[in-house]
Scaffold this motif. Structure first.
Motif, mmCIF file in Angstrom:
data_model
loop_
_atom_site.group_PDB
_atom_site.id
_atom_site.type_symbol
_atom_site.label_atom_id
_atom_site.label_comp_id
_atom_site.label_asym_id
_atom_site.label_seq_id
_atom_site.Cartn_x
_atom_site.Cartn_y
_atom_site.Cartn_z
ATOM 1 N N ILE A 73 0.856 -1.180 0.000
ATOM 2 C CA ILE A 73 0.000 0.000 0.000
ATOM 3 C C ILE A 73 0.896 1.234 0.000
ATOM 4 O O ILE A 73 1.645 1.469 0.956
ATOM 5 C CB ILE A 73 -0.913 0.026 1.237
ATOM 6 C CG1 ILE A 73 -1.678 -1.300 1.384
ATOM 7 C CG2 ILE A 73 -1.884 1.198 1.162
ATOM 8 C CD1 ILE A 73 -2.392 -1.438 2.716
ATOM 9 N N VAL A 74 0.834 2.017 -1.065
ATOM 10 C CA VAL A 74 1.635 3.234 -1.149
ATOM 11 C C VAL A 74 0.990 4.316 -0.282
ATOM 12 O O VAL A 74 -0.217 4.565 -0.375
ATOM 13 C CB VAL A 74 1.749 3.721 -2.602
ATOM 14 C CG1 VAL A 74 2.526 5.039 -2.661
ATOM 15 C CG2 VAL A 74 2.426 2.666 -3.476
ATOM 16 N N HIS A 75 1.802 4.947 0.559
ATOM 17 C CA HIS A 75 1.330 6.046 1.399
ATOM 18 C C HIS A 75 2.060 7.326 1.004
ATOM 19 O O HIS A 75 3.292 7.343 0.903
ATOM 20 C CB HIS A 75 1.578 5.746 2.874
ATOM 21 C CG HIS A 75 0.529 4.864 3.478
ATOM 22 N ND1 HIS A 75 0.395 4.684 4.837
ATOM 23 C CD2 HIS A 75 -0.460 4.132 2.908
ATOM 24 C CE1 HIS A 75 -0.620 3.868 5.075
ATOM 25 N NE2 HIS A 75 -1.137 3.518 3.918
ATOM 26 N N HIS A 76 1.287 8.378 0.842
ATOM 27 C CA HIS A 76 1.834 9.665 0.424
ATOM 28 C C HIS A 76 1.928 10.649 1.578
ATOM 29 O O HIS A 76 2.180 11.836 1.354
ATOM 30 C CB HIS A 76 0.983 10.260 -0.696
ATOM 31 C CG HIS A 76 0.962 9.419 -1.939
ATOM 32 N ND1 HIS A 76 2.081 9.204 -2.714
ATOM 33 C CD2 HIS A 76 -0.041 8.716 -2.523
ATOM 34 C CE1 HIS A 76 1.775 8.428 -3.729
ATOM 35 N NE2 HIS A 76 0.491 8.115 -3.644
ATOM 36 N N GLY A 77 1.745 10.180 2.798
ATOM 37 C CA GLY A 77 1.848 11.070 3.938
ATOM 38 C C GLY A 77 1.542 10.351 5.232
ATOM 39 O O GLY A 77 1.251 9.149 5.245
ATOM 40 N N ILE A 78 1.643 11.078 6.325
ATOM 41 C CA ILE A 78 1.228 10.603 7.638
ATOM 42 C C ILE A 78 0.422 11.713 8.295
ATOM 43 O O ILE A 78 0.449 12.869 7.858
ATOM 44 C CB ILE A 78 2.420 10.225 8.551
ATOM 45 C CG1 ILE A 78 3.349 11.428 8.756
ATOM 46 C CG2 ILE A 78 3.169 9.023 8.007
ATOM 47 C CD1 ILE A 78 4.434 11.204 9.791
ATOM 48 N N GLU A 79 -0.299 11.346 9.352
ATOM 49 C CA GLU A 79 -1.043 12.339 10.128
ATOM 50 C C GLU A 79 -0.449 12.433 11.523
ATOM 51 O O GLU A 79 -0.232 11.410 12.178
ATOM 52 C CB GLU A 79 -2.519 11.948 10.234
ATOM 53 C CG GLU A 79 -3.350 12.962 11.022
ATOM 54 C CD GLU A 79 -4.796 12.539 11.181
ATOM 55 O OE1 GLU A 79 -5.409 12.902 12.213
ATOM 56 O OE2 GLU A 79 -5.304 11.826 10.287
ATOM 57 N N LEU A 80 -0.167 13.642 11.962
ATOM 58 C CA LEU A 80 0.187 13.908 13.347
ATOM 59 C C LEU A 80 -1.066 14.385 14.076
ATOM 60 O O LEU A 80 -1.764 15.277 13.587
ATOM 61 C CB LEU A 80 1.269 14.986 13.445
ATOM 62 C CG LEU A 80 2.611 14.713 12.770
ATOM 63 C CD1 LEU A 80 3.559 15.885 13.013
ATOM 64 C CD2 LEU A 80 3.233 13.423 13.271
ATOM 65 N N ARG A 81 -1.331 13.784 15.252
ATOM 66 C CA ARG A 81 -2.480 14.207 16.043
ATOM 67 C C ARG A 81 -2.017 14.705 17.396
ATOM 68 O O ARG A 81 -1.276 14.015 18.099
ATOM 69 C CB ARG A 81 -3.473 13.052 16.242
ATOM 70 C CG ARG A 81 -4.326 12.777 15.051
ATOM 71 C CD ARG A 81 -5.474 11.835 15.372
ATOM 72 N NE ARG A 81 -6.228 11.548 14.161
ATOM 73 C CZ ARG A 81 -7.288 10.764 14.111
ATOM 74 N NH1 ARG A 81 -7.736 10.181 15.227
ATOM 75 N NH2 ARG A 81 -7.912 10.555 12.978
ATOM 76 N N PHE A 82 -2.490 15.865 17.762
ATOM 77 C CA PHE A 82 -2.247 16.414 19.098
ATOM 78 C C PHE A 82 -3.242 17.539 19.319
ATOM 79 O O PHE A 82 -3.780 18.108 18.360
ATOM 80 C CB PHE A 82 -0.798 16.907 19.245
ATOM 81 C CG PHE A 82 -0.375 17.927 18.219
ATOM 82 C CD1 PHE A 82 -0.478 19.284 18.471
ATOM 83 C CD2 PHE A 82 0.145 17.525 16.992
ATOM 84 C CE1 PHE A 82 -0.090 20.229 17.531
ATOM 85 C CE2 PHE A 82 0.539 18.458 16.043
ATOM 86 C CZ PHE A 82 0.416 19.810 16.313
ATOM 87 N N ASP A 83 -3.524 17.842 20.584
ATOM 88 C CA ASP A 83 -4.533 18.853 20.928
ATOM 89 C C ASP A 83 -5.868 18.584 20.245
ATOM 90 O O ASP A 83 -6.569 19.512 19.839
ATOM 91 C CB ASP A 83 -4.031 20.260 20.549
ATOM 92 C CG ASP A 83 -3.131 20.861 21.607
ATOM 93 O OD1 ASP A 83 -3.014 20.262 22.703
ATOM 94 O OD2 ASP A 83 -2.541 21.924 21.346
#
Length: 391
Positions: A70-80
């Motif tokens: 599975i090709v991923h073009h990004g990640i998600e950062l979660r905070f607040d």
């Protein structure tokens, strides 16, 4: 038994090296202490950097990865309680990562080695490395109930932190650097489709959480826990409840739950030994360095090591030149320390430390806001995550 390159360990590093050497016309023998079933089932990493995926394709080992990964073009950062996406191609000139489990990569390389390559011996336990300082290298190993000797020109230790190779370099000739982190990861596999299209790295006052995946049907999730945690103390419902809390955002996103099929606790540590060569012995992968998994660097560093080494050995085989082989440790360590820096940054930025003061917690949030708000800071993260140049 004789060969040019004796490889100890049939993990990703050893198998990839054997494959690259075979393509270059250099003979090798791979010794693996465990049986094939164990090697093909041990759960490890699942994120391949752009350079790792490209190296597998160039070695003729990327066909199934390209079909099933599975090709991923990004990640998600979660905070607040908010999500912030890091767009990899947009800030790295088109680079991405591939989600493809290490177990599957190992299966592919084993099949190719047994079909096309040199000998790959399972349940062949290396017990001693000899002669690397005097030009007569050999590996003594036990296979099929008897001790045998593999004579070779070069020995490559790809047998991990607990193998024999890293201690074959005399203590007086090596330097080790280590950092222990005051927390671990509780990792679980769950038979449930991922609740996200890309990985989520979440920071919360309760600690770090990561939502990853192994396929479109299997989720891989992690929770920051205290060192010494017993997985038995975390029943499934408690795990899902804690993940829900740490991933919480002010939107309609929902964490899907499913059967947990495996649980394990992984301590977090950084470790490097220098140099990565002693005489005729070369170290690669976890035999030479370990990074905390937050930056997804471990498997990719191992592949980078053996790509550099295979090119040097192919050059030696074709021309007799030793220069690239002599530069192996220096070349690899430049990348290793950059990866250590990035992994340490990701780890300390996203985890809560038991010794944190309120000031420390606010500085950590400021660091995460900087990544979310600054193109330059996002690019630094993306360039490291998708992979620095090999070599």
């Amino acid at each position: 038994m004789r060969t040019t390159v004796g490889i100890i360990g049939a993990g990703p590093a050893g198998l990839m090296l054997a494959r690259l050497l075979h393509r270059a016309g250099v003979d090798s023998v791979v010794l693996e202490g465990r049986d094939r079933r164990y090697v093909e089932q041990r759960q490890r990493a699942g994120i391949l950097e752009q350079g790792t995926a490209d190296a597998l394709r160039a070695a003729g080992a990327g066909a199934r990865m390209d079909r099933e990964g599975i090709v991923h073009h990004g990640i998600e950062l979660r905070f607040d309680r908010r999500g912030h996406r890091i767009d990899f191609p947009g800030i790295t000139g088109g680079r991405s990562v591939m989600v493809y489990a290490q177990t599957e990569m190992v299966k592919d390389l084993i099949a190719l080695q047994l079909d096309e390559g040199g000998p790959l011996l399972f349940e062949a336990r290396a017990v001693a490395i000899e002669g690397v300082a005097d030009g007569n290298p050999a590996v003594r190993f036990v296979h099929a109930g008897r001790e045998q000797t593999l004579h070779c020109e070069i020995i490559v230790g790809c047998d991990g932190f607990h193998g024999i190779a890293r201690d074959a370099n005399p203590a007086a000739e090596r330097r080790s650097y280590e950092r222990q982190y005051p927390y671990s990861w509780l990792g679980v596999l769950a038979d449930v489709p991922p609740s996200c299209e890309e990985l989520i790295y979440a920071h919360s006052p309760r600690g770090f959480a990561l939502h990853s995946m192994r396929s479109h049907q299997v989720s891989r999730l992690y929770l920051q826990v205290p060192n010494g945690t017993d997985p038995a103390d975390w029943p499934d419902e408690r795990i899902w409840d804690e993940l829900d809390t740490r991933f919480a955002v002010d939107s309609d996103w929902r964490l899907e739950r499913g059967p947990v099929t495996a649980k394990s606790v992984t301590p977090m540590r950084s470790w490097v030994t220098e140099p990565m060569r002693y005489g005729s012995l070369f170290l690669a992968g976890d035999a030479a360095h370990i990074v905390p998994p937050t930056g997804a660097e471990g498997l990719n560093l191992a592949v980078a090591d053996v790509v550099v080494l295979a090119e040097a050995l192919a050059d030696r085989h074709a021309t007799g030149a030793q220069e690239r082989l002599d530069a192996y440790s220096r070349t690899c360590l430049r990348r290793v320390w950059q990866a250590q820096h990035f992994s340490s940054f990701m780890t300390t930025a996203l985890h809560t430390d038991p010794g944190d003061t309120p000031f420390d917690a606010r500085v950590r949030l400021a660091r995460l806001h900087r990544i979310a708000d600054s193109t330059a800071a996002s690019a630094e993260l993306a360039e490291n995550y998708t992979g620095l140049p090999i070599g």
